[in-house]
Write a protein that holds these residues in place. Structure first.
Motif, mmCIF file in Angstrom:
data_model
loop_
_atom_site.group_PDB
_atom_site.id
_atom_site.type_symbol
_atom_site.label_atom_id
_atom_site.label_comp_id
_atom_site.label_asym_id
_atom_site.label_seq_id
_atom_site.Cartn_x
_atom_site.Cartn_y
_atom_site.Cartn_z
ATOM 1 N N ILE A 144 72.680 21.944 25.490
ATOM 2 C CA ILE A 144 74.051 21.524 25.806
ATOM 3 C C ILE A 144 75.165 22.660 25.425
ATOM 4 C CG2 ILE A 144 73.261 19.269 25.050
ATOM 5 C CD1 ILE A 144 74.587 20.137 22.046
ATOM 6 N N ASN A 234 81.845 14.311 26.070
ATOM 7 C CA ASN A 234 80.518 15.096 26.099
ATOM 8 C C ASN A 234 80.323 15.440 27.645
ATOM 9 O OD1 ASN A 234 79.617 15.206 23.462
ATOM 10 N ND2 ASN A 234 78.881 13.036 23.776
ATOM 11 N N LYS A 238 76.674 17.174 28.739
ATOM 12 C CA LYS A 238 75.882 15.974 29.075
ATOM 13 C C LYS A 238 75.529 16.482 30.659
ATOM 14 C CE LYS A 238 75.092 13.246 25.801
ATOM 15 N NZ LYS A 238 73.608 13.228 25.488
ATOM 16 N N ASN A 240 77.730 16.193 33.400
ATOM 17 C CA ASN A 240 78.219 14.983 34.327
ATOM 18 C C ASN A 240 78.877 15.953 35.444
ATOM 19 O OD1 ASN A 240 79.101 13.707 31.378
ATOM 20 N ND2 ASN A 240 77.981 12.735 32.966
ATOM 21 N N ASP A 283 71.572 10.239 33.704
ATOM 22 C CA ASP A 283 71.924 10.306 32.147
ATOM 23 C C ASP A 283 72.378 11.863 31.660
ATOM 24 O OD1 ASP A 283 71.442 9.207 29.405
ATOM 25 O OD2 ASP A 283 69.722 10.863 29.274
ATOM 26 N N GLN A 284 71.577 12.810 31.761
ATOM 27 C CA GLN A 284 72.135 13.930 31.205
ATOM 28 C C GLN A 284 71.050 15.140 31.596
ATOM 29 O OE1 GLN A 284 71.514 14.605 26.916
ATOM 30 N NE2 GLN A 284 69.739 13.335 26.681
ATOM 31 N N THR A 306 66.995 12.709 33.679
ATOM 32 C CA THR A 306 67.337 13.130 32.188
ATOM 33 C C THR A 306 66.449 14.302 31.905
ATOM 34 O OG1 THR A 306 67.384 12.038 29.949
ATOM 35 C CG2 THR A 306 65.409 11.441 31.462
#
Length: 380
Positions: A144, A234, A238, A240, A283-284, A306
């Motif tokens: 992250i 986030n 994440k 996005n 999701d991420q 994910t």
């Protein structure tokens, strides 16, 4: 036994409580409801200064007087309920900043907990010193903090992670580790940095209440529906922005074959129902393992992009792209995986069924709760 679970992150502690109660224990979950997600807890400490004018007042007071009025407010609520923090057989902290206060007050509140309870454990769930340090030292292929190192986003977006490498939070970390009986990781993103730590008791997968999550059989006689949920705070952590680039690629190529659903900053109960009609959930990106949202989507039979890295495949003895899709930090590769699913819809059905079976086999909340209890009992 009388068990106190302090703090909440997604629904990990409350679902754990439900499993432990089924096993015959008396359990209380106390926390902050996990922010705007409004997660369920038994006793919810109110954070009155997280948005709007109260947040502005908090920032002004801190700038002028170096006083965090949110921490003082949480401290007041803590002592109002102080009897709850006494005489429990087992206490588990959700992470190294359970109460969300500044380190000085966090130490004070935790000192009270340690003084009045013999068996206190720590859950590595969410950012903490070991995981952030491991990421900052570039021991993960990506994390992250990868967008942070690339200069993406603003400093406040990473504050909750980076703060753990500051002196006050490092001291808080050592203060906690001196008093806990052991630490448990909730997934591989937290286990890997803890390997070799003397207090580490091992990983226990996140608990999912599968009996309450209905499997939704994919209907494949129309457009392929892709769901993208965004938590704006986030957004970069994440990944996005990577998903958005991948969606742009795929929408230009298959605009007549797909439907894209995008939502932002919605409460948990709304979020988990919004993706019911989707086939695929994004999701991420920057993870090795799945978080709570991904697991619940997999329980519903969604094909989830994910964290599903090789370490995760090896841990559960799985083949690639059979249970979930590993979302690499590359929009072209994500778009290629999406194209593969669009052109081979039978794979959506296959992965959907496998995902549900995987959650039932490895994340059932009663089985997981027993594993937690066994690890706690080994140190009592």
């Amino acid at each position: 036994m009388k068990i106190l679970l302090l703090g909440e992150y997604n629904s990990s502690h409350y679902t754990l409580k439900e499993g432990l109660v089924t096993l015959g224990h008396e359990v209380t979950v106390l926390g902050l409801g996990d922010g705007f997600k409004n997660r369920l807890v038994d006793i919810n400490f109110q954070n009155k200064f997280i948005k709007g004018f109260p947040r502005f007042v908090k920032r002004v007071i801190y700038k002028l007087f170096k006083v965090d009025i949110n921490s003082l407010n949480i401290r007041k609520q803590f002592y109002k309920h102080q009897d709850l923090f006494k005489g429990n057989d087992i206490v588990q902290l959700i992470n190294e900043n359970t109460f969300g206060t500044v380190p000085k007050i966090e130490k004070e509140l935790l000192a009270f907990v340690f003084e009045h309870n013999k068996n206190v454990f720590l859950l590595s769930c969410g950012t903490d010193y070991p995981s952030v340090k491991y990421a900052m030292d570039d021991n993960f292929k990506y994390s992250i903090l990868t967008p942070f190192k690339e200069g993406r986003g603003s400093a406040p977006e990473y504050l909750n992670a980076i703060k753990h490498t500051s002196t006050p939070y490092i001291e808080l970390h050592h203060f906690i580790y001196k008093s806990i009986k052991g630490v448990i990781a909730s997934d591989l993103d937290y286990e890997i940095p803890l390997l070799g730590n003397k207090k580490y008791l091992g990983m226990v997968a996140n608990p999912i209440k599968t009996e309450q999550i209905k499997y939704i059989h994919p209907v494949l006689n129309g457009k392929i529906s892709i769901f993208h949920g965004i938590n704006r705070s986030n957004y970069h952590k994440k990944g996005n922005y990577i998903f958005e680039k991948a969606l742009k690629i795929i929408s230009e190529k298959f605009k007549d074959k797909i439907e894209i659903i995008t939502v932002e900053n919605v409460p948990y109960k709304t979020y988990i129902n919004l993706f019911n009609s989707a086939h695929i959930l994004l999701d991420q990106v920057f993870a090795y393992d799945q978080g709570f949202n991904a697991l619940e989507a997999m329980a519903k039979g969604k094909v989830v992009f994910t964290g599903a890295e090789k370490e995760w495949l090896d841990y559960y003895k799985l083949e690639e792209d059979t249970v979930a899709i590993n979302a690499l930090p590359d929009p072209i590769k994500i778009a290629e995986k999406l194209e593969w699913l669009i052109l081979n819809p039978e794979k959506i059905l296959e992965i959907s069924q496998n995902a549900r079976k995987f959650i039932e086999a490895h994340h059932n909340y009663i089985d997981v709760s027993q594993k937690y209890f066994d690890k706690w009992s080994s140190k009592i």
